[in-house]
Design a protein around this motif. Sequence first.
Motif, mmCIF file in Angstrom:
data_model
loop_
_atom_site.group_PDB
_atom_site.id
_atom_site.type_symbol
_atom_site.label_atom_id
_atom_site.label_comp_id
_atom_site.label_asym_id
_atom_site.label_seq_id
_atom_site.Cartn_x
_atom_site.Cartn_y
_atom_site.Cartn_z
ATOM 1 N N ARG A 59 0.914 -1.133 -0.074
ATOM 2 C CA ARG A 59 -0.017 -0.096 -0.022
ATOM 3 C C ARG A 59 0.923 1.105 0.073
ATOM 4 O O ARG A 59 0.588 2.349 -0.808
ATOM 5 N N LEU A 101 -1.738 -7.055 -2.860
ATOM 6 C CA LEU A 101 -3.214 -6.645 -2.196
ATOM 7 C C LEU A 101 -4.348 -7.127 -2.602
ATOM 8 O O LEU A 101 -5.318 -7.395 -1.998
ATOM 9 N N ARG A 102 -4.398 -7.678 -3.975
ATOM 10 C CA ARG A 102 -5.567 -8.093 -4.453
ATOM 11 C C ARG A 102 -5.117 -9.586 -5.066
ATOM 12 O O ARG A 102 -5.154 -9.928 -6.334
ATOM 13 N N THR A 120 -7.295 0.200 -2.814
ATOM 14 C CA THR A 120 -6.678 -0.823 -2.358
ATOM 15 C C THR A 120 -7.055 -1.638 -1.112
ATOM 16 O O THR A 120 -6.344 -2.471 -0.762
ATOM 17 N N GLU A 158 -9.577 -3.607 0.158
ATOM 18 C CA GLU A 158 -10.241 -4.943 -0.155
ATOM 19 C C GLU A 158 -10.601 -5.260 -1.435
ATOM 20 O O GLU A 158 -11.301 -4.438 -2.181
#
Lengths: 199, 199
Positions: B86, B142-143, B194, B196
């Motif tokens: 992030r 993050l994904r 970013t 969720e």
Amino acid sequence: MSDKRESRKAELRGRLLDAAEAQIAREGLASLKAREVTREAGCALGALYNVFEDLDRLVLDVNLRTLSRLKVMLAEACEAADPTPRAQLEALATVYAEFALGEPQLWQALFNHRVPMEVITDVYRTEHAPLIELIVPPLGILRPDLTGANLVQRARTLFSAVHGVVHLSLLGRVVGVPQEMLVEEVRALVQTLTKEPVA
Amino acid sequence: MSDKRESRKAELRGRLLDAAEAQIAREGLASLKAREVTREAGCALGALYNVFEDLDRLVLDVNLRTLSRLKVMLAEACEAADPTPRAQLEALATVYAEFALGEPQLWQALFNHRVPMEVITDVYRTEHAPLIELIVPPLGILRPDLTGANLVQRARTLFSAVHGVVHLSLLGRVVGVPQEMLVEEVRALVQTLTKEPVA
């Protein structure tokens, strides 16, 4: 006699606007030429400058027309959509993307036209504001942590984010999303942006 | 003799690029004129067209210079930032916004310059791609639900969203965020985007 002159001027104004709008829609703002507008409107070159201060003012008035058309479409999409705030915001973003895809040149003219700041302040302020005003109520429901100026600010950011995805996609840039995925991506963006408050 | 001519041409090319860059930075792309560029570079008007195909190619080369400078700054920001994904994405977005604020005219020239699609494909593809390549790894962490083409697609949307907030802010439009709040808003946008996976 003066009434007749006024109505003739209004009629000419409409023809010049139609011609300019058609030319921008066809070839884009950069190709717009006063001589071609007046030829298409069937009047002398000088007549344009009797009706509009200059070519910039003509473009500005075409843009204001485009904005009112967009505004009506956005308001209608809000009414037709589910009354949940997320559905409202998705509908707004979708219509915005579809409008840009459908009328790419007129949409780009809204942002490529550089006008003096005082004109923006006077005219665009009242005309652009509704785009944000439509976003504020549903966003406020989804983000009760935001109020007043902060909420308006975040509504502008949300609008700008959607605008950016549309902008780069329509420019056909490699960094943009392909046009055939634009509506889907814009919807996903709005879903993510309205999902939950930022800590 | 031919070597000497080549090196003279390279030197002239550098001077023309410097002059064009300085003029765009000062007055914007729309005001760029071949005559002024050659005057500032101290050569004849015709010399420009011996070195560059046309004025568009000169602008394209100024843009490629701007892009490489931006690329270096983005890569440095990534290295300097916290190694969390992030923080990396926030650093990229912040540098992008700061670059646009610091060099508004050069930044806008990247997007206002319409070049034929085949030139974009050949040149911009390799030059613009790194902007997305920097985003893909941290976004992928993050994904984890996104992979391959979907991840690249979402990286483009993330870049485009940040770009949109920067674009409307720099245009000074009422719908954009005020420039003094730009970095803060861009950071908030990246945080939200970013946060969720979208369900």
